[in-house]
Design an enzyme around this catalytic site. Structure first.
Site, PDB file in Angstrom:
ATOM      1  N   ARG A  45      30.068  34.013 -44.210  1.00  0.00           N
ATOM      2  CA  ARG A  45      31.304  33.322 -43.985  1.00  0.00           C
ATOM      3  C   ARG A  45      32.463  33.919 -44.763  1.00  0.00           C
ATOM      4  O   ARG A  45      33.610  33.630 -44.513  1.00  0.00           O
ATOM      5  CB  ARG A  45      31.115  31.853 -44.404  1.00  0.00           C
ATOM      6  N   GLY A  46      32.115  34.754 -45.760  1.00  0.00           N
ATOM      7  CA  GLY A  46      33.119  35.204 -46.721  1.00  0.00           C
ATOM      8  C   GLY A  46      34.327  35.933 -46.181  1.00  0.00           C
ATOM      9  O   GLY A  46      35.371  35.967 -46.821  1.00  0.00           O
ATOM     10  N   GLU A 101      34.049  43.047 -43.932  1.00  0.00           N
ATOM     11  CA  GLU A 101      33.248  42.379 -44.961  1.00  0.00           C
ATOM     12  C   GLU A 101      34.143  41.926 -46.106  1.00  0.00           C
ATOM     13  O   GLU A 101      35.186  42.523 -46.370  1.00  0.00           O
ATOM     14  CB  GLU A 101      32.164  43.366 -45.431  1.00  0.00           C
ATOM     15  N   ASP A 105      28.596  44.548 -52.714  1.00  0.00           N
ATOM     16  CA  ASP A 105      28.016  44.423 -54.048  1.00  0.00           C
ATOM     17  C   ASP A 105      26.842  45.405 -54.154  1.00  0.00           C
ATOM     18  O   ASP A 105      27.044  46.583 -54.416  1.00  0.00           O
ATOM     19  CB  ASP A 105      27.605  42.949 -54.223  1.00  0.00           C
ATOM     20  N   PHE A 154      31.429  38.020 -61.193  1.00  0.00           N
ATOM     21  CA  PHE A 154      31.355  37.183 -59.999  1.00  0.00           C
ATOM     22  C   PHE A 154      32.741  36.657 -59.656  1.00  0.00           C
ATOM     23  O   PHE A 154      33.401  36.024 -60.475  1.00  0.00           O
ATOM     24  CB  PHE A 154      30.382  36.031 -60.226  1.00  0.00           C
ATOM     25  N   VAL A 155      33.184  36.931 -58.425  1.00  0.00           N
ATOM     26  CA  VAL A 155      34.529  36.527 -58.018  1.00  0.00           C
ATOM     27  C   VAL A 155      34.492  35.458 -56.926  1.00  0.00           C
ATOM     28  O   VAL A 155      33.492  35.327 -56.209  1.00  0.00           O
ATOM     29  CB  VAL A 155      35.365  37.739 -57.541  1.00  0.00           C
TER      30      VAL A 155
HETATM   31  P1  IMP Z   1      25.424  42.789 -51.093  1.00  0.00           P
HETATM   32  O1  IMP Z   1      24.457  42.739 -49.958  1.00  0.00           O
HETATM   33  O2  IMP Z   1      24.757  42.724 -52.423  1.00  0.00           O
HETATM   34  O3  IMP Z   1      26.381  43.958 -51.000  1.00  0.00           O
HETATM   35  O4  IMP Z   1      26.269  41.469 -51.090  1.00  0.00           O
HETATM   36  C1  IMP Z   1      27.011  41.152 -50.064  1.00  0.00           C
HETATM   37  C2  IMP Z   1      27.383  39.684 -50.053  1.00  0.00           C
HETATM   38  O5  IMP Z   1      27.122  38.975 -51.251  1.00  0.00           O
HETATM   39  C3  IMP Z   1      28.865  39.619 -49.879  1.00  0.00           C
HETATM   40  O6  IMP Z   1      29.185  39.649 -48.517  1.00  0.00           O
HETATM   41  C4  IMP Z   1      29.195  38.290 -50.507  1.00  0.00           C
HETATM   42  O7  IMP Z   1      29.064  37.277 -49.532  1.00  0.00           O
HETATM   43  C5  IMP Z   1      28.178  38.099 -51.571  1.00  0.00           C
HETATM   44  N1  IMP Z   1      28.764  38.445 -52.879  1.00  0.00           N
HETATM   45  C6  IMP Z   1      28.676  39.608 -53.545  1.00  0.00           C
HETATM   46  N2  IMP Z   1      29.357  39.588 -54.694  1.00  0.00           N
HETATM   47  C7  IMP Z   1      29.920  38.364 -54.767  1.00  0.00           C
HETATM   48  C8  IMP Z   1      30.791  37.729 -55.714  1.00  0.00           C
HETATM   49  O8  IMP Z   1      31.208  38.271 -56.747  1.00  0.00           O
HETATM   50  N3  IMP Z   1      31.159  36.449 -55.408  1.00  0.00           N
HETATM   51  C9  IMP Z   1      30.722  35.796 -54.289  1.00  0.00           C
HETATM   52  N4  IMP Z   1      29.939  36.363 -53.385  1.00  0.00           N
HETATM   53  C10 IMP Z   1      29.532  37.629 -53.607  1.00  0.00           C
HETATM   54 MG    MG Z   2      29.641  38.150 -47.331  1.00  0.00          MG
END
Ligand code: IMP
Ligand code: MG
Length: 180
Positions: A45-46, A101, A105, A154-155
């Site tokens: 949803r982000g 996206e 992360d 964490f944001v």
């Molecule tokens: P990844 O698969 O680890 O790259 O993470 C992707 C998803 O994790 C992102 O689309 C976000 O929804 C969530 N995410 C990663 N870092 C943060 C953060 O700092 N705050 C909130 N959600 C995060």
């Molecule tokens: Mg996301």
């Protein structure tokens, strides 16, 4: 798990975000100038606020679709295992596609979605992320366009949540725990 107490330290202002999106939109419009109709795929949803602001800066025909992947739940750590909860509706064979996206992360989410969409034979497949935490990367992936590089931490805000809260903040802030 009881919710911890925290404060949110402002990191990127609404004004900075708007200015960056204007410039990203110019680059995207140039890249897809010859495109007949760009398919923009937001990751739920982000990315819902980012994609809404971004499309309104694009002076071209766009189609909007969404994919929802498994999330962190209420945790702050990636599970590293990505599943599709809701797939997109449209067919992308031969089409130009831009995946939108909120934040990259570990990179597993974007890598998984890209691998899936590639199997559907799009013409061009590009990615944009509002935020990038390069120091956290585990999967080998970089978005074609990035709004802001940010340090580890964490944001929340501008669509991004912590335990489903704070998505409605108009700016990006960093969560700082006050309970030790
Ligand atoms: P990844 O698969 O680890 O790259 O993470 C992707 C998803 O994790 C992102 O689309 C976000 O929804 C969530 N995410 C990663 N870092 C943060 C953060 O700092 N705050 C909130 N959600 C995060
Ligand atoms: Mg996301």
């Amino acid at each position: 798990m009881p919710e911890r107490s925290y404060v949110i330290d402002p990191l990127i202002s609404a004004k900075q975000i708007a200015a960056r999106i204007e410039s990203l939109a110019r680059e995207i419009s140039a890249e897809f100038a010859d495109s007949d109709k760009l398919v923009m795929v937001g990751l739920l949803r982000g990315s819902f606020i980012f994609i809404a602001d971004l499309v309104r800066e694009l002076k071209m025909n766009v189609e909007i679709d969404f994919i929802e992947t498994t999330s962190y739940g209420d945790a702050m750590q990636s599970s590293r295992e990505v599943h599709i909860l809701k797939d997109m509706r449209g067919d992308i064979a031969g089409r130009d596609v831009l995946v939108v996206e909120d934040i990259v992360d570990t990179g597993y989410t974007l890598a998984h979605v890209l691998a899936l969409l590639k199997t559907r034979n799009p013409a061009r497949l590009r990615t944009i992320a509002l935020l990038d935490k390069p120091s956290r990367r585990e999967a080998e992936i970089t978005a074609d366009w990035i709004g802001f590089d940010i340090p580890d931490g964490f944001v929340v805000g501008y669509g991004i949540d912590y335990a489903q809260r704070n998505r409605n903040l108009p700016y990006i802030g960093k969560v700082r725990f006050t309970d030790g």
